[in-house]
Motif scaffolding. Structure first.
Motif: not given
Length: 290
Positions: A1-26
């Motif tokens: 449960m804690r790992l999933s939350t961390v993954s979400i936070l990382c995804g949000v951070m990557l999106l906010s930086t604009g440096c993630v790919t479409t595949k990673t976003h999906e």
């Protein structure tokens, strides 16, 4: 449960930086969806567990209520048991008392029946004595009329009374001729009654006697009684059915102050003894059943 939350936070951070790919976003979105699904499943599980807990609590309450009801019933049953036990003990005590009373009544009944049987025997004995009395009177009527003897029932005993002058000279134990004949007639009647016992009793007046043969009236009265006994035995009366007794002057029939009284007191009495086997055992107890 804690790992999933961390993954979400990382995804949000990557999106906010604009440096993630479409595949990673999906991939991140899919992970987020999976996490939401897991959270929903977990919430349903929690709800189900809470519902089960509620059911369990209700079931526990129901069991507790049943236990309390059973404990109340047990208490009532215990009280009823003690009441019944006390009643049973009381009933046993009453039964024991009644059994003791019954045994006492049965013992009294047995005693009463035995006494009634004794009274019947006494009544039969009395009837038999009266018949024998009538027989003596019938057989001895001539001598009774001649004044040689009397026949009577005294204190339940049949008594043949023979005055001294009919049997003996004064101060002697030798039977006169007329006395011998009288006693032989009486002996003939006594022989007809082999089941009865007779006692020959000698009596004197108060005039003292003291000579070479008789030291006192005891010896004179006893000697006369023994003389009559021997004559009776010689005439066929069974020895086991006859006895002798001397009373001296101590059982007078009349006042020794007069000549007539002295004459009545000098006598031989032939007494038919009662059946002591009947009288000795039960008759004294007749008043104890009151």
């Amino acid at each position: 449960m804690r790992l999933s939350t961390v993954s979400i936070l990382c995804g949000v951070m990557l999106l906010s930086t604009g440096c993630v790919t479409t595949k990673t976003h999906e991939a991140t979105l899919q992970e987020l969806e999976n996490t939401r699904a897991a959270l929903g499943s977990a919430q349903r599980t929690i709800q189900e567990q809470q519902l089960q807990i509620k059911k369990n609590q209700e079931e526990i309450k129901r069991y507790n209520d049943e236990i309390n009801a059973l404990q109340t019933k047990k208490k009532e049953l215990d009280e009823e048991y003690h009441r019944l036990e006390s009643s049973l003990n009381t009933s046993r005590s009453e039964l024991s008392d009644k059994q003791a009373k019954l045994q006492e009544l049965q013992a009294k009944l047995n005693l009463t029946e035995k006494q009634l049987d004794t009274l019947r025997q006494i009544e039969a004995e009395t009837q038999k004595r009266n018949e024998i009395y009538a027989h003596f009177v019938d057989k001895l009527q001539k001598m009774i009329d001649a004044g040689k003897l009397t026949v009577s029932i005294e204190n339940g005993r049949l008594v043949i009374n023979l005055p001294e002058d009919v049997l003996f000279p004064t101060g002697r134990t030798t039977i006169s001729t007329g006395g011998t004949e009288t006693l032989k007639e009486i002996a003939d009647i006594l022989k007809e009654l082999p089941e009865r016992r007779f006692q020959i009793e000698g009596h004197t007046d108060t005039v003292p006697i003291h000579n070479d043969r008789f030291a006192s009236n005891w010896e004179l009265s006893s000697g006369r009684a023994l003389t009559v006994v021997h004559l009776m035995i010689d005439e066929g009366v069974m020895p086991q059915n006859i006895s002798a007794a001397g009373y001296g002057e101590y059982q007078p029939r009349a006042d020794n102050a007069t000549k007539e009284g002295k004459a009545l007191n000098r006598r031989i009495e032939i007494v038919m003894l009662p059946n002591l086997d009947i009288l000795s055992n039960e008759l004294p107890n007749l008043t104890q059943t009151q």
